[in-house]
Design a protein around this motif. Structure first.
Motif, PDB file in Angstrom:
ATOM      1  N   VAL A  60       0.775  -1.061  -0.002  1.00  0.00           N
ATOM      2  CA  VAL A  60      -0.105   0.112   0.092  1.00  0.00           C
ATOM      3  C   VAL A  60       0.869   1.238  -0.160  1.00  0.00           C
ATOM      4  CG1 VAL A  60      -1.997  -1.360   1.193  1.00  0.00           C
ATOM      5  CG2 VAL A  60      -0.146   0.131   2.593  1.00  0.00           C
ATOM      6  N   ASP A  61       0.182   2.418  -0.427  1.00  0.00           N
ATOM      7  CA  ASP A  61       1.152   3.728  -0.224  1.00  0.00           C
ATOM      8  C   ASP A  61       1.355   4.137   0.963  1.00  0.00           C
ATOM      9  OD1 ASP A  61       0.956   3.723  -3.279  1.00  0.00           O
ATOM     10  OD2 ASP A  61      -0.783   4.963  -3.160  1.00  0.00           O
ATOM     11  N   ALA A  62       2.630   4.616   1.215  1.00  0.00           N
ATOM     12  CA  ALA A  62       2.724   5.403   2.444  1.00  0.00           C
ATOM     13  C   ALA A  62       2.774   4.235   3.714  1.00  0.00           C
ATOM     14  CB  ALA A  62       1.758   6.468   2.746  1.00  0.00           C
ATOM     15  N   LEU A  63       3.090   3.002   3.274  1.00  0.00           N
ATOM     16  CA  LEU A  63       3.041   2.103   4.367  1.00  0.00           C
ATOM     17  C   LEU A  63       4.037   2.313   5.645  1.00  0.00           C
ATOM     18  CD1 LEU A  63       2.415  -0.837   5.501  1.00  0.00           C
ATOM     19  CD2 LEU A  63       4.300  -1.702   4.252  1.00  0.00           C
ATOM     20  N   GLY A  64       5.035   2.991   5.273  1.00  0.00           N
ATOM     21  CA  GLY A  64       6.032   3.565   6.457  1.00  0.00           C
ATOM     22  C   GLY A  64       5.464   4.525   7.374  1.00  0.00           C
ATOM     23  N   ILE A  65       4.579   5.394   6.732  1.00  0.00           N
ATOM     24  CA  ILE A  65       3.717   6.492   7.674  1.00  0.00           C
ATOM     25  C   ILE A  65       2.651   5.754   8.466  1.00  0.00           C
ATOM     26  CG2 ILE A  65       2.362   8.350   7.316  1.00  0.00           C
ATOM     27  CD1 ILE A  65       5.038   9.067   6.706  1.00  0.00           C
ATOM     28  N   ARG A  66       2.096   4.760   7.769  1.00  0.00           N
ATOM     29  CA  ARG A  66       0.940   4.076   8.803  1.00  0.00           C
ATOM     30  C   ARG A  66       1.495   3.382   9.920  1.00  0.00           C
ATOM     31  NH1 ARG A  66      -3.430   3.396   4.535  1.00  0.00           N
ATOM     32  NH2 ARG A  66      -2.551   4.107   2.392  1.00  0.00           N
ATOM     33  N   THR A 133      12.571   5.885   6.031  1.00  0.00           N
ATOM     34  CA  THR A 133      12.225   7.441   6.183  1.00  0.00           C
ATOM     35  C   THR A 133      10.936   7.732   6.604  1.00  0.00           C
ATOM     36  OG1 THR A 133      12.399   7.836   3.833  1.00  0.00           O
ATOM     37  CG2 THR A 133      14.737   7.853   5.016  1.00  0.00           C
ATOM     38  N   GLU A 134      10.101   7.319   5.902  1.00  0.00           N
ATOM     39  CA  GLU A 134       8.712   7.375   6.082  1.00  0.00           C
ATOM     40  C   GLU A 134       8.424   6.911   7.571  1.00  0.00           C
ATOM     41  OE1 GLU A 134       6.592   6.205   1.682  1.00  0.00           O
ATOM     42  OE2 GLU A 134       6.167   5.134   3.686  1.00  0.00           O
ATOM     43  N   PHE A 135       8.642   5.789   7.975  1.00  0.00           N
ATOM     44  CA  PHE A 135       8.651   5.244   9.342  1.00  0.00           C
ATOM     45  C   PHE A 135       9.276   6.252  10.436  1.00  0.00           C
ATOM     46  CE2 PHE A 135       9.769   3.067  13.051  1.00  0.00           C
ATOM     47  CZ  PHE A 135       8.598   2.227  13.545  1.00  0.00           C
ATOM     48  N   SER A 136      10.292   6.688  10.296  1.00  0.00           N
ATOM     49  CA  SER A 136      11.064   7.512  11.123  1.00  0.00           C
ATOM     50  C   SER A 136      10.413   8.901  11.164  1.00  0.00           C
ATOM     51  CB  SER A 136      12.493   8.007  10.680  1.00  0.00           C
ATOM     52  OG  SER A 136      13.544   8.685  11.598  1.00  0.00           O
ATOM     53  N   LEU A 137       9.791   9.471  10.194  1.00  0.00           N
ATOM     54  CA  LEU A 137       8.991  10.784  10.239  1.00  0.00           C
ATOM     55  C   LEU A 137       7.913  10.413  11.133  1.00  0.00           C
ATOM     56  CD1 LEU A 137       8.438  13.655   9.316  1.00  0.00           C
ATOM     57  CD2 LEU A 137       7.544  12.611   7.300  1.00  0.00           C
ATOM     58  N   ALA A 138       6.962   9.545  10.781  1.00  0.00           N
ATOM     59  CA  ALA A 138       5.779   9.216  11.327  1.00  0.00           C
ATOM     60  C   ALA A 138       5.892   8.903  13.030  1.00  0.00           C
ATOM     61  CB  ALA A 138       5.104   8.255  10.869  1.00  0.00           C
ATOM     62  N   VAL A 139       7.026   8.017  13.114  1.00  0.00           N
ATOM     63  CA  VAL A 139       6.976   7.767  14.524  1.00  0.00           C
ATOM     64  C   VAL A 139       7.219   8.550  15.389  1.00  0.00           C
ATOM     65  CG1 VAL A 139       9.400   7.047  14.717  1.00  0.00           C
ATOM     66  CG2 VAL A 139       7.755   5.459  15.882  1.00  0.00           C
ATOM     67  N   PHE A 140       8.120   9.886  14.906  1.00  0.00           N
ATOM     68  CA  PHE A 140       8.226  10.751  15.463  1.00  0.00           C
ATOM     69  C   PHE A 140       7.106  11.552  15.760  1.00  0.00           C
ATOM     70  CE2 PHE A 140       9.905  15.269  16.092  1.00  0.00           C
ATOM     71  CZ  PHE A 140      10.817  15.199  17.074  1.00  0.00           C
ATOM     72  N   VAL A 141       6.260  11.955  14.894  1.00  0.00           N
ATOM     73  CA  VAL A 141       5.151  12.691  15.085  1.00  0.00           C
ATOM     74  C   VAL A 141       4.306  11.869  16.240  1.00  0.00           C
ATOM     75  CG1 VAL A 141       2.986  13.208  14.048  1.00  0.00           C
ATOM     76  CG2 VAL A 141       5.008  13.525  12.832  1.00  0.00           C
ATOM     77  N   SER A 142       4.180  10.541  15.987  1.00  0.00           N
ATOM     78  CA  SER A 142       3.580   9.650  17.123  1.00  0.00           C
ATOM     79  C   SER A 142       4.046   9.685  18.379  1.00  0.00           C
ATOM     80  CB  SER A 142       3.420   8.262  16.580  1.00  0.00           C
ATOM     81  OG  SER A 142       2.656   7.314  17.552  1.00  0.00           O
ATOM     82  N   LEU A 143       5.360   9.887  18.516  1.00  0.00           N
ATOM     83  CA  LEU A 143       5.752  10.356  19.877  1.00  0.00           C
ATOM     84  C   LEU A 143       5.617  11.613  20.579  1.00  0.00           C
ATOM     85  CD1 LEU A 143       8.003   9.471  22.034  1.00  0.00           C
ATOM     86  CD2 LEU A 143       9.822  10.956  20.542  1.00  0.00           C
TER      87      LEU A 143
END
Length: 351
Positions: A60-66, A133-143
């Protein structure tokens, strides 16, 4: 991709949860994830491979963000506990940037304030795939959202890879405009959010985590090998304290963190008349006395800070050092904590 950079293994929990919630056919992958979670850290390469494996099952698109948006502070390891103990989001982000090396050795970042906006940019030398890099961005927002207990809408986000065909999903998930082909991972949030309080703040625990190793590093050891041997000894000692935070103080882990083969690691210590087991025991003994002098720390807390997974193991070790249990030692303890390192007795081969 280098295997020498590591990240907290807790991040794998987000992948586990996603695979299970989606009902993906991934029994072997789940076993691999469970095995990786048995260690406090995982190589950045393996984490990227796990991300790719999940995407292969569900492209799926943007999986790392999800995946990243489901992250929790505890998954950041000692850094997560530290920032959760801060009083405000601003204090937490300052600690995050100061101790980011505990998350990834190859992570570099910059943050600056301009016109009531906090801008952040960071790069990851190893975990630099688009998914990572998607994951890193999103997990920081989640933090940040987890710390203040409310949604945080960024003003801007940026990712360092080619613009995908569908960018709308990125904006929908993050709630802000997202740019691509950036020089690093980028995020901008309103500066007034830095004053938001953190409900789990614990000033005492924050101070303890930040000052954990100072008593061990104040006195450089006097060894007969010259400055080179002394420098190596100090590096080993410091790395032991860092490794305690992740609960893995094996010689293999410490040697690897120092980019040294296990054989060379043992040889250099032995040449100065030291053993790793003795050095580790002395380090733990010294810190144990310091921690036990603080009545605010329970024995279970002391055991955890010293890298013991079970309190019983700590009690047995402490009895071997002092001839008494931690509780008995506390009952005879002077009011002032014992600090400093006796370089003449630390970890000699006789132990």
């Amino acid at each position: 991709m280098s295997k020498t950079d590591f990240i907290p293994s807790g991040f794998i929990e987000t992948l586990q949860g996603y695979v299970r919630e989606r009902g993906l056919p991934a029994d072997a992958l789940l076993v691999e994830m469970a095995t990786a979670l048995e260690s406090p850290s995982v190589s950045a390469q393996q984490f990227c491979e796990l991300l790719e494996s999940v995407w292969q099952l569900d492209p799926v698109d943007a999986l790392g963000i999800r995946l990243g948006l489901s992250g929790q502070p505890r998954q950041f390891g000692v850094v997560g506990y530290m920032v959760s103990s801060c009083g405000t989001l601003g204090q937490a982000l300052a600690r995050y940037h100061r101790y980011q090396g505990l998350l990834q050795g190859g992570l570099t970042s910059r943050a600056w304030l301009k016109e009531n906006v906090l801008y952040m940019r960071w790069t990851q030398a190893v975990a630099n795939t688009p998914l990572a890099t998607e994951f890193s961005l999103a997990v920081f927002v989640s933090l940040c959202q987890s710390l203040v207990g409310r949604p945080i809408t960024p003003l801007h986000a940026g990712l360092p890879f080619t613009r995908p065909a569908d960018t709308g999903v990125y904006q929908a998930l993050l709630g802000c405009p997202v740019e691509f082909d950036c020089s690093g991972i980028e995020l901008a949030i309103p500066a007034h959010l830095l004053a938001l309080p953190i409900s789990s703040k614990d000033p005492y625990l924050l101070r303890l985590l930040e000052q954990q190793a100072r008593a061990l590093l104040n006195q450089p050891p006097r060894l007969e090998g010259g400055q080179a041997t002394g420098a190596f000894f100090a590096q080993v000692q410091e790395q032991i304290v860092e490794s305690m935070k992740n609960g893995d103080v094996s010689a293999e882990t410490v040697a690897q963190a120092l980019d040294c083969s296990l054989r060379t690691f043992y040889r250099q210590l032995s040449s100065a008349g030291y053993s790793y087991r003795g050095l580790l025991a002395h380090t733990r003994h010294t810190l144990a006395r310091q921690y036990l002098a603080d009545p605010a720390l329970a024995q279970t807390d002391v055991a955890l800070l010293l890298g013991y997974s079970e309190q019983s193991s700590f009690i047995r070790a402490f009895r071997s050092w002092t001839g008494m249990t931690p509780g008995e030692y506390r009952s005879h303890l002077p009011q002032s904590p014992v600090t400093g390192l006796s370089a003449t007795s630390a970890g000699k081969t006789a132990s």
